[in-house]
Design a protein around this motif. Structure first.
Motif, mmCIF file in Angstrom:
data_model
loop_
_atom_site.group_PDB
_atom_site.id
_atom_site.type_symbol
_atom_site.label_atom_id
_atom_site.label_comp_id
_atom_site.label_asym_id
_atom_site.label_seq_id
_atom_site.Cartn_x
_atom_site.Cartn_y
_atom_site.Cartn_z
ATOM 1 N N PRO A 179 -2.203 51.287 4.816
ATOM 2 C CA PRO A 179 -2.454 50.211 3.847
ATOM 3 C C PRO A 179 -3.648 50.535 2.965
ATOM 4 C CG PRO A 179 -2.947 49.487 6.075
ATOM 5 C CD PRO A 179 -2.360 50.837 6.190
ATOM 6 N N LYS A 180 -3.556 50.155 1.705
ATOM 7 C CA LYS A 180 -4.633 50.474 0.764
ATOM 8 C C LYS A 180 -5.812 49.528 0.910
ATOM 9 C CE LYS A 180 -1.760 52.674 -2.597
ATOM 10 N NZ LYS A 180 -2.248 53.822 -3.256
ATOM 11 N N LYS A 181 -5.535 48.262 1.278
ATOM 12 C CA LYS A 181 -6.616 47.284 1.427
ATOM 13 C C LYS A 181 -6.392 46.448 2.668
ATOM 14 C CE LYS A 181 -7.680 46.799 -3.448
ATOM 15 N NZ LYS A 181 -7.824 45.881 -4.567
ATOM 16 N N LYS A 182 -7.449 45.790 3.112
ATOM 17 C CA LYS A 182 -7.375 44.925 4.275
ATOM 18 C C LYS A 182 -6.554 43.674 3.931
ATOM 19 C CE LYS A 182 -10.299 42.284 7.391
ATOM 20 N NZ LYS A 182 -11.654 41.901 7.750
ATOM 21 N N VAL A 183 -5.698 43.249 4.865
ATOM 22 C CA VAL A 183 -4.916 42.035 4.678
ATOM 23 C C VAL A 183 -5.753 40.865 5.174
ATOM 24 C CG1 VAL A 183 -2.802 40.829 5.299
ATOM 25 C CG2 VAL A 183 -2.765 43.281 4.955
ATOM 26 N N SER A 184 -6.006 39.902 4.290
ATOM 27 C CA SER A 184 -6.847 38.767 4.659
ATOM 28 C C SER A 184 -6.130 37.855 5.644
ATOM 29 C CB SER A 184 -7.232 37.969 3.411
ATOM 30 O OG SER A 184 -6.098 37.324 2.892
#
Length: 105
Positions: free
Chosen positions: A44-49
């Protein structure tokens, strides 16, 4: 090597090395690169909130049971095609009580 043999060697995913006693076949860089992209691209490119994660699983809540019927033996509510809990407990207690009598005799 002739040019035809050189072209075949470059197209093959395995590179062979020959010594007088044995032959060794090793994968080339191209065949290794074919293995890497599924591993490299699955990050994943960014953290999932927490909010996004909760929205994704919002439809996974509990659902109402629609197959509740009354037991013909005792009238207690039970799931259709399942044994009634109170009738099951009474049958099991009778079997245990009967087996204890047989063991004493």
């Amino acid at each position: 090597m002739t040019s035809l043999a050189l072209q075949r060697a470059l197209q093959s995913p395995w590179r062979t090395f020959s010594w007088p006693s044995f032959t060794l076949a090793l994968p080339t860089l191209q065949s290794l690169w074919e293995l890497l992209p599924p591993i490299v691209l699955a990050v994943p490119k960014k953290k999932v909130s927490h909010s996004r994660k909760a929205m994704r699983s919002a439809h996974k809540g509990l659902k109402d049971k629609l197959n509740i019927v009354h037991c013909p033996g005792c009238g207690q509510p039970k799931l259709a095609h399942h044994a009634c809990r109170s009738c099951y407990d009474s049958i099991i207690s009778q079997l245990r009580h009967g087996s204890k009598r047989e063991q004493r005799s």
